[in-house]
Enzyme design. Sequence first.
Site, mmCIF file in Angstrom:
data_model
loop_
_atom_site.group_PDB
_atom_site.id
_atom_site.type_symbol
_atom_site.label_atom_id
_atom_site.label_comp_id
_atom_site.label_asym_id
_atom_site.label_seq_id
_atom_site.Cartn_x
_atom_site.Cartn_y
_atom_site.Cartn_z
ATOM 1 N N GLU A 48 42.484 27.371 -19.347
ATOM 2 C CA GLU A 48 42.368 26.568 -20.381
ATOM 3 C C GLU A 48 40.917 26.864 -21.275
ATOM 4 O O GLU A 48 41.009 26.809 -22.252
ATOM 5 C CB GLU A 48 42.316 24.909 -19.878
ATOM 6 C CG GLU A 48 43.589 24.367 -19.520
ATOM 7 C CD GLU A 48 44.502 23.661 -20.592
ATOM 8 O OE1 GLU A 48 43.909 23.754 -21.836
ATOM 9 O OE2 GLU A 48 45.329 23.103 -20.354
ATOM 10 N N HIS A 105 44.123 27.588 -23.606
ATOM 11 C CA HIS A 105 44.518 26.197 -24.157
ATOM 12 C C HIS A 105 45.535 26.316 -25.255
ATOM 13 O O HIS A 105 45.257 27.072 -26.262
ATOM 14 C CB HIS A 105 43.167 25.473 -24.761
ATOM 15 C CG HIS A 105 43.172 23.827 -25.107
ATOM 16 N ND1 HIS A 105 43.445 22.962 -24.305
ATOM 17 C CD2 HIS A 105 43.019 23.408 -26.288
ATOM 18 C CE1 HIS A 105 43.661 21.834 -24.838
ATOM 19 N NE2 HIS A 105 43.485 21.954 -26.144
ATOM 20 N N SER A 131 46.805 18.401 -25.883
ATOM 21 C CA SER A 131 45.259 18.072 -26.010
ATOM 22 C C SER A 131 44.940 16.775 -26.621
ATOM 23 O O SER A 131 45.087 15.869 -25.762
ATOM 24 C CB SER A 131 44.710 19.423 -27.220
ATOM 25 O OG SER A 131 43.154 19.269 -27.441
#
Length: 537
Positions: free
Chosen positions: A341, A448, A224
């Site tokens: 995600e 995610h 990330s």
Amino acid sequence: MTTPPTGRLPALLRRARRIALPLAVAASLVPVGAAQAHDTSGSTLVRTDNGWVRGAATAEGRQFLGIPYAEAPTGSLRWRAPKPSADWAGVRDATRYGAYCAQNTYWAPGFEQQRITEDCLDVNVYTPPTGRHSAAKRPVMVWIHGGGNVGGTARDIVPDAFARRTGSVVVTLNYRLGALGFLTLPGAGGNFALLDQQQALRWVRANIGAFGGDPGRVTLAGESAGGSAVCNQLASPASGGLYRAAIIQSGTFGNCAGTPREQAVASSLAFAAGLGCTEPATAADCLRAKSAKEVLDAQASAGRSWGYTIGTPQLPVQPADAFASGRSSRVPVMNGATSKEGLVFAYDSFDRWGNPLTAEAYPAALSAAFGPEAGARALARYPLSAYERPSYAYGTAFGDRLFACPALAVDPLLAKRGKVYAFEFADRTSPLFASLPQNTDFDFGATHAAELNYLFKPYGIAAPFNAEQRALADQMTEYWGSFIHGTPPRARGQQAMPEHGSRPGQVLQLRTASAGGNVSTGTLSRQHQCDLWNAAR
């Protein structure tokens, strides 16, 4: 030339960074065993350049926590390049984590209170058992945590089992966040978070040999915002020679683009003015007189995203331009994302608040997220008839736009300066990430940060895998471990992770056996509607 983010993209990034924070927040301290002077897994007493540290022996090897790599960036050192840590006398206790870097509250565990400590620039070192007769230096992975550039900490993931299973040394690091790490002010410069990460890498180069690591075999990795940091470090001339390979996980949003310096200075001065520091020439000194709480309170109400500044000595050009022109680190790279995600972002935008997205509100939500024109096209590409809930449709579009398609777009650019290996984590049965609510019927799937469960222990918690998931976790650990050891990513009995130069467009999907197993595919661009999103950039 790669254009900087559009006016709409920062809004998407703010939303992404807001939810990315709980996916990278710290957990409570992981208990460690009492320090032992003599242990078959290696000595817990180690001499660094700054002095002795005593860590702890664990079931997985050794760990040394909260070792400073730079002086506290406070007072006159705030908004300046990090200063190497001073020496200390005696033996420093390294059995407890250091402080969180200053950051605001959030709903996730560990963020119930604002953190105002700036004395936080430290590293944690995890080593596998070495045995009495082992003399070979081990490869090293340096991990940069996520958290939207406004939160998170080096303790977010516990990689002790990963270190043991891969035979590597793992270092996790803290860096300055939010305004304290990303303001760009006249006379003060900017990119302080990037500079912190580079100082930590220099600490690793100077000291990791004492922990059994090889300073010549360092892999820089992150997820990330941490993956975005890796992307930017690849483009930074100042990081050259500090690592030999890189891993980007869900970090290429916006093609890794930063903010042009003129724009970054203007927004930084506006932030300073909000705190009463209205003169550009003295804004930095004026802000240094403010408390960390004052800065954080202003940051909470600023309504802006925080990222790296382009057109500076640290980042002369946009990362994508650096890759395309060969003006970046020529090291092998693993780059990838997860297949879903955006589902966690959809949950955070709607369902978490008891306000699930409705079919009637779906078109307006797409328009608000992507703009009227792209939103209208997305309505046709992501019809509600194809999804169980409107939130799933919205989350799929959001993830494709912000993560999946940028990862695929950056691969050929990265391939211009070295080998790049592409992957996508696609286990839709993945256990929930530890900070996500466990009592919801929302299907997060391979969302995610889900892949972190398969490599590390987020918050020190091992995921509750079934047999198939455990097998996939073993395979992924082998892929990552072989790459850290300096070979192409591979796992026993599995397909090799494709290299873009020899197999353009091919990506290794990581899946459980009942879902087809790990397979190389060239159809992800079509699956993620990348023709739509690439045209909308």
